[in-house]
Design a protein around this motif. Sequence first.
Motif, PDB file in Angstrom:
ATOM      1  N   ILE A 105      -2.753 -43.050  -0.533  1.00  0.00           N
ATOM      2  CA  ILE A 105      -1.860 -42.974   0.989  1.00  0.00           C
ATOM      3  C   ILE A 105      -1.811 -41.535   1.554  1.00  0.00           C
ATOM      4  N   GLU A 106      -1.818 -40.432   0.362  1.00  0.00           N
ATOM      5  CA  GLU A 106      -1.791 -39.336   0.856  1.00  0.00           C
ATOM      6  C   GLU A 106      -3.549 -38.758   1.751  1.00  0.00           C
ATOM      7  N   PHE A 107      -4.363 -39.458   1.043  1.00  0.00           N
ATOM      8  CA  PHE A 107      -5.780 -39.253   1.564  1.00  0.00           C
ATOM      9  C   PHE A 107      -5.937 -39.975   2.958  1.00  0.00           C
ATOM     10  N   GLU A 108      -5.341 -41.064   3.106  1.00  0.00           N
ATOM     11  CA  GLU A 108      -5.612 -41.871   4.313  1.00  0.00           C
ATOM     12  C   GLU A 108      -4.605 -41.242   5.404  1.00  0.00           C
ATOM     13  N   ALA A 109      -3.489 -40.569   4.958  1.00  0.00           N
ATOM     14  CA  ALA A 109      -2.798 -39.685   5.984  1.00  0.00           C
ATOM     15  C   ALA A 109      -3.497 -38.510   6.600  1.00  0.00           C
ATOM     16  N   ILE A 110      -4.082 -38.089   5.727  1.00  0.00           N
ATOM     17  CA  ILE A 110      -4.877 -36.753   6.200  1.00  0.00           C
ATOM     18  C   ILE A 110      -6.056 -37.288   6.881  1.00  0.00           C
ATOM     19  N   PHE A 111      -6.835 -38.105   6.419  1.00  0.00           N
ATOM     20  CA  PHE A 111      -8.238 -38.694   6.952  1.00  0.00           C
ATOM     21  C   PHE A 111      -7.873 -39.044   8.507  1.00  0.00           C
ATOM     22  N   ASN A 112      -6.685 -40.018   8.581  1.00  0.00           N
ATOM     23  CA  ASN A 112      -6.383 -40.302   9.931  1.00  0.00           C
ATOM     24  C   ASN A 112      -5.861 -39.275  10.891  1.00  0.00           C
ATOM     25  N   GLN A 113      -5.444 -38.146  10.592  1.00  0.00           N
ATOM     26  CA  GLN A 113      -5.058 -37.025  11.385  1.00  0.00           C
ATOM     27  C   GLN A 113      -6.091 -36.180  11.616  1.00  0.00           C
ATOM     28  N   LEU A 114      -7.146 -36.195  11.095  1.00  0.00           N
ATOM     29  CA  LEU A 114      -8.461 -35.360  11.474  1.00  0.00           C
ATOM     30  C   LEU A 114      -8.710 -35.260  13.045  1.00  0.00           C
ATOM     31  N   PRO A 115      -8.906 -34.273  13.557  1.00  0.00           N
ATOM     32  CA  PRO A 115      -9.341 -34.198  14.885  1.00  0.00           C
ATOM     33  C   PRO A 115     -10.797 -34.933  15.280  1.00  0.00           C
ATOM     34  N   PRO A 116     -11.123 -35.483  16.235  1.00  0.00           N
ATOM     35  CA  PRO A 116     -12.324 -36.142  16.586  1.00  0.00           C
ATOM     36  C   PRO A 116     -13.409 -35.436  15.999  1.00  0.00           C
ATOM     37  N   CYS A 136     -12.218 -29.259   4.100  1.00  0.00           N
ATOM     38  CA  CYS A 136     -11.962 -29.148   2.760  1.00  0.00           C
ATOM     39  C   CYS A 136     -10.246 -28.555   2.724  1.00  0.00           C
ATOM     40  N   LYS A 137      -9.998 -27.681   3.315  1.00  0.00           N
ATOM     41  CA  LYS A 137      -8.643 -27.200   3.251  1.00  0.00           C
ATOM     42  C   LYS A 137      -7.565 -28.291   3.824  1.00  0.00           C
ATOM     43  N   ASP A 138      -7.958 -29.362   4.927  1.00  0.00           N
ATOM     44  CA  ASP A 138      -7.104 -30.222   5.024  1.00  0.00           C
ATOM     45  C   ASP A 138      -6.870 -31.011   3.798  1.00  0.00           C
ATOM     46  N   PHE A 139      -7.806 -31.275   3.189  1.00  0.00           N
ATOM     47  CA  PHE A 139      -7.567 -32.127   1.921  1.00  0.00           C
ATOM     48  C   PHE A 139      -7.152 -31.281   0.520  1.00  0.00           C
ATOM     49  N   GLY A 140      -6.708 -30.151   0.849  1.00  0.00           N
ATOM     50  CA  GLY A 140      -6.342 -29.350  -0.290  1.00  0.00           C
ATOM     51  C   GLY A 140      -7.160 -28.529  -1.016  1.00  0.00           C
ATOM     52  N   PHE A 141      -8.344 -28.450  -0.570  1.00  0.00           N
ATOM     53  CA  PHE A 141      -9.309 -27.503  -1.516  1.00  0.00           C
ATOM     54  C   PHE A 141      -9.611 -26.175  -0.978  1.00  0.00           C
TER      55      PHE A 141
END
Length: 116
Positions: free
Chosen positions: A4-15, A52-57
């Motif tokens: 769920i966290e993964f999908e939330a981040i992925f879906n909010q990535l700018p195009p 990477c930063k968006d996903f916490g890395f």
Amino acid sequence: MNHIEFEAIFNQLPPRRRKVLELFLTGKTDQEIADIQGTQKNTVSYHISKVCKDFGFSNGEGYSYRDELVLEFVEHRSNLVAPSVKTKVGSTLQLEQPRFPGGPLAAKSPFYIERL
């Protein structure tokens, strides 16, 4: 990170960032992505760093977490990762588990310490 966290981040990535990410996951180099996007190689590196930063890395020191990012996608969105990328990352991050206590290690083991 759960799904769920993964999908939330992925879906909010700018195009644009998402497109760079998708090309990266197919195994394209930064230069190839830059050529496709009509941008500079540094811009591609910047976008991948931001993903990477968006996903916490991130450790704030410029270390590349590309392999960790790929592994996260293998776990949650495997269909976006090219087989060649999966193989490459899997082989670079696969470490031998230490056998403790006792037992000799192979000289090629990442845990082997050469004695002088």
